[in-house]
Design an enzyme around this catalytic site. Structure first.
Site, PDB file in Angstrom:
ATOM      1  N   HIS A  46       0.911  -1.268  -0.023  1.00 24.08           N
ATOM      2  CA  HIS A  46      -0.059   0.070  -0.182  1.00 24.08           C
ATOM      3  C   HIS A  46       0.789   1.173   0.050  1.00 24.08           C
ATOM      4  O   HIS A  46       0.366   2.345  -0.702  1.00 24.08           O
ATOM      5  CB  HIS A  46      -0.800  -0.058   1.294  1.00 24.08           C
TER       6      HIS A  46
ATOM      7  N   GLN B 190     -18.089  -6.308  -1.245  1.00 24.47           N
ATOM      8  CA  GLN B 190     -17.271  -7.121  -2.098  1.00 24.47           C
ATOM      9  C   GLN B 190     -16.800  -8.643  -1.636  1.00 24.47           C
ATOM     10  O   GLN B 190     -15.819  -9.105  -1.961  1.00 24.47           O
ATOM     11  CB  GLN B 190     -16.006  -6.285  -2.394  1.00 24.47           C
TER      12      GLN B 190
ATOM     13  N   ARG C  91      -1.395  -3.369  -9.227  1.00 28.03           N
ATOM     14  CA  ARG C  91      -1.607  -4.036 -10.441  1.00 28.03           C
ATOM     15  C   ARG C  91      -1.602  -5.606  -9.820  1.00 28.03           C
ATOM     16  O   ARG C  91      -1.700  -6.730 -10.535  1.00 28.03           O
ATOM     17  CB  ARG C  91      -0.191  -3.939 -11.563  1.00 28.03           C
ATOM     18  N   LYS C  92      -1.326  -5.837  -8.616  1.00 30.70           N
ATOM     19  CA  LYS C  92      -1.412  -7.333  -8.132  1.00 30.70           C
ATOM     20  C   LYS C  92      -2.982  -7.635  -8.335  1.00 30.70           C
ATOM     21  O   LYS C  92      -2.913  -8.860  -8.808  1.00 30.70           O
ATOM     22  CB  LYS C  92      -0.921  -7.398  -6.679  1.00 30.70           C
ATOM     23  N   ASP C  93      -3.892  -6.618  -8.135  1.00 35.30           N
ATOM     24  CA  ASP C  93      -5.248  -7.054  -8.315  1.00 35.30           C
ATOM     25  C   ASP C  93      -5.721  -6.843  -9.668  1.00 35.30           C
ATOM     26  O   ASP C  93      -6.244  -5.797 -10.127  1.00 35.30           O
ATOM     27  CB  ASP C  93      -5.935  -6.328  -7.431  1.00 35.30           C
TER      28      ASP C  93
ATOM     29  N   GLN D 288      -9.203  -6.464 -10.961  1.00 36.28           N
ATOM     30  CA  GLN D 288      -9.592  -5.325 -10.736  1.00 36.28           C
ATOM     31  C   GLN D 288      -9.208  -4.120 -11.491  1.00 36.28           C
ATOM     32  O   GLN D 288     -10.029  -3.149 -11.585  1.00 36.28           O
ATOM     33  CB  GLN D 288      -9.389  -5.041  -9.115  1.00 36.28           C
TER      34      GLN D 288
END
Ligand code: PAF
Length: 295
Positions: free
Chosen positions: A37, A61, A155-157, A160
């Site tokens: 984060h 979610q 960008r890991k998600d 999403q």
């Protein structure tokens, strides 16, 4: 740094910043902030004059049986971390503030949802029904509350990230989406709040996700053109972890998020895995450009 708990207070601060000629960035988070984060926050600080970090564990979610109740929460720790980084505002609304009609007996809400179709059909969307609808709805609400010019996501998600890009395009949100590369531990494991659920044995095996996406990258760079071959390389890598329960290992087009069969030279693809260690679900992925065909 100001801690803001209501939408009104947040909007007032955003309006004041804009009236003073400042540009605004938002970093939406579920909190329990880790180094991943902080990379988003540091990027936001380079993108705009005024940075808001939202900390909100968004119930819509999480599906039934998922970890909404147990999701790590550390509001005070997050506040201290963000204050030290020179963030301007931490927006930490209650569930009642974000979903005011959720408990209305006559007409419980939310009744208005924001949904991006098609892009949630595969990868995580195939296994987490309603998850991305919850994400796109809350992110739309956060945009209305925080009024950013720029919003920064990991960008890991990956799914999403692609869905949110389409959200702002289709609904004409005047917000630029910035994607920040995955932050990893020294052994390659992608940083995630859920890593703290892993027991020592699972933690030792967990870098296998990174090894799987690295194997996918190597296969693609090495000229593998069958998606099956790339998936096979990921599955082989994952097989090294005896406790890894693989939910999916897939290769999709990076823009449509639809599965590919043959990799086309020049195409951008996304190779992604989701793996359970016990109850803990981890994801990892890589965006890769298919190299030109060899003569
Ligand atoms: O990526 C996350 O942490 C969440 O999905 C987000 C974007 C903060 C929405 O709740």
């Amino acid at each position: 740094m100001e801690l803001l708990r209501t939408v009104d207070a947040m909007q007032a601060q955003a309006d004041t910043a804009r009236a003073a000629g400042q540009t605004l960035a938002l970093v939406p988070t579920l909190g329990a902030l880790h180094e991943g984060h902080l990379a988003l926050v540091r990027r936001a600080l380079t993108e705009a004059d005024h940075v808001t970090v939202s900390v909100f564990v968004n119930p819509t979610q999480f599906g039934p049986g998922e970890d909404y109740g147990d999701y790590p929460r550390d509001l005070e720790g997050d506040r201290e971390t963000l204050a030290a980084l020179d963030v301007d505002a931490m927006f930490a609304p209650s569930v009642e503030e974000m979903y005011p009609y959720a408990d209305d007996e006559a007409l419980s809400g939310p009744l208005a949802w924001v949904n991006v179709e098609r892009l949630d059909e595969h990868l995580c969307g195939a296994y987490r029904e309603g998850h991305f609808r919850g994400v796109t709805t809350v992110v739309s609400k956060l945009f209305h509350a925080c009024k950013p010019d720029v919003a920064v996501f990991g960008r890991k998600d990956a799914q999403q990230y692609v869905i949110l890009q389409r959200l702002v395009e289709d609904l004409l949100f005047d917000v630029d989406i910035v994607g920040v590369p995955t932050v990893r531990e020294s052994d390659g494991l992608a940083q995630s709040s859920r890593n703290e659920y892993l027991d020592p044995d699972e933690r030792e095996q967990a870098p296998v996700l990174y090894e799987a996406v690295t194997a996918a990258e190597e296969a693609i760079e090495g000229g593998e053109q069958a998606a099956e071959g790339v998936v096979g390389a990921m599955e082989n890598a994952l097989a090294a972890a005896p406790d890894a329960d693989v939910q999916y290992a897939e290769v999709v087009d990076a823009h449509t998020l639809q599965p590919v069969d043959r990799l086309v030279p020049g195409q951008e693809v996304l190779a992604a895995v989701a793996v359970f260690f016990g109850e803990t679900r981890l994801i990892d992925n890589t965006f890769a450009q298919v190299p030109p065909a060899q003569a």
